[in-house]
Design an enzyme around this catalytic site. Structure first.
Site, short mmCIF file in Angstrom:
data_model
loop_
_atom_site.label_atom_id
_atom_site.label_comp_id
_atom_site.label_asym_id
_atom_site.label_seq_id
_atom_site.Cartn_x
_atom_site.Cartn_y
_atom_site.Cartn_z
N HIS A 46 0.84 -1.20 0.00
CA HIS A 46 0.00 0.00 0.00
C HIS A 46 0.87 1.25 0.00
O HIS A 46 1.93 1.28 0.66
CB HIS A 46 -0.90 0.03 1.24
CG HIS A 46 -1.97 -1.00 1.23
ND1 HIS A 46 -3.17 -0.82 1.88
CD2 HIS A 46 -2.04 -2.23 0.66
CE1 HIS A 46 -3.93 -1.88 1.71
NE2 HIS A 46 -3.26 -2.76 0.98
N GLU A 48 0.63 4.09 1.45
CA GLU A 48 0.88 4.68 2.78
C GLU A 48 2.00 3.95 3.50
O GLU A 48 2.92 4.56 4.05
CB GLU A 48 -0.37 4.63 3.66
CG GLU A 48 -1.58 5.28 3.08
CD GLU A 48 -2.49 4.28 2.39
OE1 GLU A 48 -2.04 3.60 1.44
OE2 GLU A 48 -3.66 4.18 2.78
N CYS A 76 -6.63 2.21 5.09
CA CYS A 76 -7.28 1.00 5.59
C CYS A 76 -6.81 0.75 7.03
O CYS A 76 -5.97 1.49 7.57
CB CYS A 76 -6.93 -0.18 4.70
SG CYS A 76 -5.20 -0.70 4.81
N CYS A 79 -2.96 0.25 7.27
CA CYS A 79 -2.21 1.50 7.13
C CYS A 79 -2.44 2.43 8.32
O CYS A 79 -1.51 3.09 8.78
CB CYS A 79 -2.57 2.18 5.82
SG CYS A 79 -1.97 1.22 4.40
#
Length: 146
Positions: A46, A48, A76, A79
């Site tokens: 991801h 992030e 999410c 993260c």
């Protein structure tokens, strides 16, 4: 946020879900990343998470207590957990994520009782632009699959 959206567009061009993230300290970008889940076959790829890792490495310190994370989609749970562990005090995101957002949409880890760190959330900055990019990406993906 413009930089996060640029990275999101790069991700889309590479066949990744268009999400970009930028870590800023004292008004200066210290790390940036885009989704790489497909390329790396990594569920943790991801934007992030990758940006937080890069920021910590560049500073040689896992504590990002003076940083702001800008991201094109609401983080999410994974993260948001990384944001907490890195001690990031502020997250600015563009579009909400109705299927996975944990900074206010499905849940909210930013101020979860009992956790040792909380962070400010600023939602909706350039949100429509990010949402349009995501809608277009998934529309093209569905069309391609037919």
């Amino acid at each position: 946020m413009r930089r996060a959206l640029e990275l999101a567009a790069e991700a889309a061009g590479a066949g990744e879900v268009p999400i970009g993230a930028v870590v800023v300290a004292q008004g200066r970008e210290i790390a940036a990343a885009r989704n790489t889940r497909e390329r790396d076959c990594d569920p943790c790829g991801h934007a992030e998470l990758l940006a937080i890792r890069a920021a910590a490495l560049s500073r040689r310190d896992w504590r990002l207590a003076d940083c702001t994370l800008y991201v094109s989609l609401e983080p999410c749970a994974m993260c948001a957990g990384a944001i907490i562990l890195a001690r990031v005090p502020r997250v600015v995101y563009a579009a909400p994520d109705p299927k996975g957002g944990f900074c206010g949409t499905l849940g909210d880890l930013s101020h979860y009782p009992g956790l040792n760190h909380h962070f400010e959330v600023v939602p909706g900055v350039l949100g429509e632009e990010s949402a349009a990019m995501l809608r277009d990406f998934f529309r093209r993906l569905r069309t391609k699959d037919r």
